[in-house]
Design a protein around this motif. Structure first.
Motif, mmCIF file in Angstrom:
data_model
loop_
_atom_site.group_PDB
_atom_site.id
_atom_site.type_symbol
_atom_site.label_atom_id
_atom_site.label_comp_id
_atom_site.label_asym_id
_atom_site.label_seq_id
_atom_site.Cartn_x
_atom_site.Cartn_y
_atom_site.Cartn_z
ATOM 1 N N GLY A 18 1.018 7.091 7.500
ATOM 2 C CA GLY A 18 2.318 7.093 8.166
ATOM 3 C C GLY A 18 2.639 5.813 8.888
ATOM 4 O O GLY A 18 3.703 5.703 9.496
ATOM 5 N N ASP A 19 1.743 4.858 8.834
ATOM 6 C CA ASP A 19 2.010 3.572 9.490
ATOM 7 C C ASP A 19 2.797 2.677 8.512
ATOM 8 O O ASP A 19 2.283 1.707 7.947
ATOM 9 N N TRP A 20 4.032 3.018 8.294
ATOM 10 C CA TRP A 20 4.821 2.384 7.243
ATOM 11 C C TRP A 20 4.994 0.879 7.468
ATOM 12 O O TRP A 20 4.922 0.109 6.513
ATOM 13 N N GLU A 21 5.157 0.472 8.691
ATOM 14 C CA GLU A 21 5.433 -0.937 8.926
ATOM 15 C C GLU A 21 4.216 -1.824 8.719
ATOM 16 O O GLU A 21 4.348 -3.046 8.646
ATOM 17 N N ASP A 22 3.024 -1.236 8.635
ATOM 18 C CA ASP A 22 1.816 -2.027 8.432
ATOM 19 C C ASP A 22 1.519 -2.262 6.942
ATOM 20 O O ASP A 22 0.522 -2.934 6.620
ATOM 21 N N TYR A 23 2.371 -1.752 6.062
ATOM 22 C CA TYR A 23 2.076 -1.844 4.624
ATOM 23 C C TYR A 23 3.276 -2.419 3.843
ATOM 24 O O TYR A 23 4.438 -2.344 4.300
ATOM 25 N N GLU A 24 2.902 -2.984 2.750
ATOM 26 C CA GLU A 24 3.897 -3.515 1.811
ATOM 27 C C GLU A 24 3.700 -2.861 0.431
ATOM 28 O O GLU A 24 2.643 -2.300 0.150
ATOM 29 N N PHE A 25 4.717 -2.972 -0.428
ATOM 30 C CA PHE A 25 4.638 -2.312 -1.744
ATOM 31 C C PHE A 25 5.347 -3.169 -2.795
ATOM 32 O O PHE A 25 6.133 -4.057 -2.477
ATOM 33 N N ASN A 26 5.062 -2.834 -4.026
ATOM 34 C CA ASN A 26 5.773 -3.397 -5.176
ATOM 35 C C ASN A 26 5.817 -2.307 -6.252
ATOM 36 O O ASN A 26 5.080 -1.318 -6.190
ATOM 37 N N TYR A 27 6.667 -2.461 -7.257
ATOM 38 C CA TYR A 27 6.815 -1.431 -8.297
ATOM 39 C C TYR A 27 7.027 -2.090 -9.650
ATOM 40 O O TYR A 27 7.457 -3.239 -9.749
#
Length: 335
Positions: A303-312
């Motif tokens: 739930g620590d969304w701001e600590d993670y990055e993503f790509n798709y």
């Protein structure tokens, strides 16, 4: 007295001459009569019996063997036989059928010439002749009136098949597509292509003897195929256009949760597939993807969304399905 004696003497002399002539006719033989009337080389009867026979049948009393009696007997014989002989020989000499090669060829073609054999050296076998004719009038190539085509789902367009040579026989062709994005049908020299779902396809038309022509078809996205609320069957719902829209919306959704998008991020943390989507609207499928993506990302980030990055990324899988691959990673500077 003198005048009386002269007439008497004259009468005696004339009477004696008459008796002499009569005596000569009665004692002349038949041969003498014939030879006198017909000297040798001019008449046809030389003996007394022939002359007598001819004379006995002559109703006019004319002496037999005379020229007038014999000529009619000879000439009709010559006149009646000569035309008959000429009529019998002329048809053979001028009849064109006697010199025509057709009866000879027909008679020289053996019963088993389907094997390629023929006893007449001047003609080929029926099999060879048929092969020559089939080759002369066979299809050498085919083409379509369009080589590229753009359709919407449900839209149809007809293309014309052209044959070379134009007078070729057996102008029969079949058509097929390399996938289910389009349907095709052939009627005579016309092929009809109908768009089924968004995507591309190649339609191939093949002549009876194997010549081919192709048309590249693009089926465009329609309002019905991507309608947000319309319930669609699997084939209409699952296509590359819809899959691309889903990952774009999913990216916005993850950013709204607080994750940052990093286009250089590699790897795979979880995937969402289009397998099993059926009789749903576009919005219903999008909501399923968002719910699944949020659950997967929450388990990775706590739930620590701001600590993670993503790509798709969008990947094609078997049977025309698609997979949305998501990579998630902790941001280094927050460690």
């Amino acid at each position: 007295m003198k005048h009386r004696i002269l007439p008497f003497l004259l009468a005696v002399i004339l009477g004696a001459a008459a008796l002499t002539a009569c005596h000569s006719g009665s004692v002349e033989s038949g041969d003498e009569a014939v030879n006198r009337v017909y000297p040798e080389g001019e008449g046809h009867f030389y003996d007394g019996s022939q002359a007598g026979s001819t004379a006995s049948t002559d109703p006019s009393g004319t002496v037999a063997g005379s020229t007038a009696a014999t000529k009619p007997t000879v000439k009709p014989t010559v006149k009646t036989t000569t035309p008959a002989t000429t009529a019998a020989t002329k048809p053979t000499a001028v009849n064109p059928a006697a010199t025509s090669p057709q009866p000879t060829i027909a008679n020289n073609v053996p019963a088993d010439n389907v094997t390629g054999n023929n006893i007449n050296p001047n003609i080929g076998s029926i099999q060879e002749e048929m092969s020559r004719l089939l080759d002369a009038y066979s299809v050498k190539s085919i083409s379509l009136s369009e080589t590229t085509l753009s359709l919407e789902a449900g839209e149809s367009q007809s293309l014309t098949i052209s044959y070379e040579p134009a007078d070729a026989t057996n102008k029969i062709s079949t058509a097929s597509a390399n996938n289910s994005n389009v349907s095709v049908a052939v009627s005579g020299a016309t092929v009809t292509i109908t768009g089924v779902k968004a995507g591309t396809a190649t339609v191939t038309v093949t002549s009876a003897n194997g010549h081919k022509a192709t048309c590249d078809v693009t089926v465009k996205r329609t309002e019905q195929s991507v309608s947000d609320d319309a319930v669609l069957p699997h084939d209409s719902l699952v296509n590359v256009d819809n899959a691309q829209r889903w990952i774009d919306e999913l990216s916005d959704y993850l950013e709204d949760l607080g994750m940052s998008h990093n286009a250089n991020l590699q790897g795979e943390s979880f995937r969402l597939t289009t397998v099993g989507l059926n009789n749903l609207s576009y919005n219903s499928a999008s909501n399923q993807f968002k719910e699944q993506a949020e659950a997967e990302a929450a388990s990775l980030t706590n739930g620590d969304w701001e600590d993670y990055e993503f790509n798709y990324m969008l990947r094609s899988v078997d049977n025309g399905e698609y997979a949305i691959v998501v990579a998630v990673n902790r941001i280094p500077y927050n460690q």
